[in-house]
Motif scaffolding. Structure first.
Motif: not given
Length: 181
Positions: A21-23, A31-40, A87-89
Motif C-alpha cells: 500500500s506504500q507504493h 516533504p515527509l519531514g525529518p522524523a519520518w522513517k521509511p517502511p520496510a 532518509f536512512e533505509a
C-alpha cells in the motif's frame, strides 16, 4: 537535455515496499519531514546472474523515491540536494539512503507539448507523448517532477547523467525524452 530517471531493473532487479500500500501512498512530492522513517523495503527473489553483480548503487522503490548508496548521494548532492530529502533505509540488500523527490515544478508547456487525455475537455492527462518545457522555469533544476504526469516521473538533466556515468554508478537507467517541436 532532459531524461526520465528510472532504475535498471532488468539488470539489477527491483526494490519494493514490503507493505504494498506504500507504493502509491508515497508518490506525493510533499516533504515527509525529518522524523519520518521509511517502511520496510525488500527486493524480489533474484536470479543468480543478478546476485553476482552485487547490490546496485541506485534503485527505485516507487515514483519519486529512490534508493542510493551514500557515495551516490554525496556525488550528486551539489546537483540535487535541494530537490528532496534523504532518509536512512534498510533493505534486504543492505543499507541505503532513500531520496524522496520534493521538487515539483510546473514547467511543462502544455500548449506546445503533445498529450493524450482521459477526457474530451482535456483536463486529465493520460500520457505525455512529447515534452516541451519552459526553459525559464526549469533552469537550474537538475532533478524534478511535474504535476501533469501525476508525479509518476522524475526528470534529470544531462549533468546528472554525465556525473553518474563518469563515476560508474550502477542501477541507473535514463530515458531520453521526446521533444515537441
Amino acid at each position: 537535455m532532459l531524461f526520465i530517471l528510472d532504475s535498471d531493473v532488468d539488470k539489477y532487479g527491483g526494490f519494493f515496499w514490503e507493505d504494498k500500500s506504500q507504493h502509491m501512498a508515497l508518490i506525493s512530492s510533499d516533504p515527509l519531514g525529518p522524523a519520518w522513517k521509511p517502511p520496510a523495503i525488500h527486493s524480489s527473489r533474484l536470479p543468480k546472474k543478478i546476485l553476482k553483480l552485487g547490490p546496485p548503487d541506485f534503485g527505485e522503490v516507487s515514483p519519486g523515491n529512490y534508493l542510493m548508496q551514500p557515495k551516490v548521494y554525496e556525488a550528486l548532492k551539489p546537483l540535487w540536494a535541494d530537490a528532496g530529502e534523504a532518509f536512512e533505509a534498510e533493505t534486504t540488500r543492505g543499507p541505503y539512503l532513500l531520496f524522496h523527490v520534493t521538487n515539483e515544478i510546473d514547467g511543462l508547456d502544455c500548449d506546445r507539448s503533445e498529450m493524450t487525455y482521459f477526457d474530451e475537455e482535456k483536463t486529465r492527462v493520460m500520457m505525455i507523448n512529447r515534452y516541451k518545457f519552459r526553459d525559464d522555469v526549469i533552469q537550474g533544476n537538475h532533478l524534478f517532477r511535474i504535476p501533469q504526469s501525476y508525479k509518476l516521473e522524475s526528470f534529470v538533466t544531462q549533468e546528472v547523467k554525465d556525473m553518474v556515468e563518469a563515476e560508474g554508478f550502477t542501477g541507473f537507467y535514463f530515458t531520453k525524452i521526446s521533444w515537441a517541436e
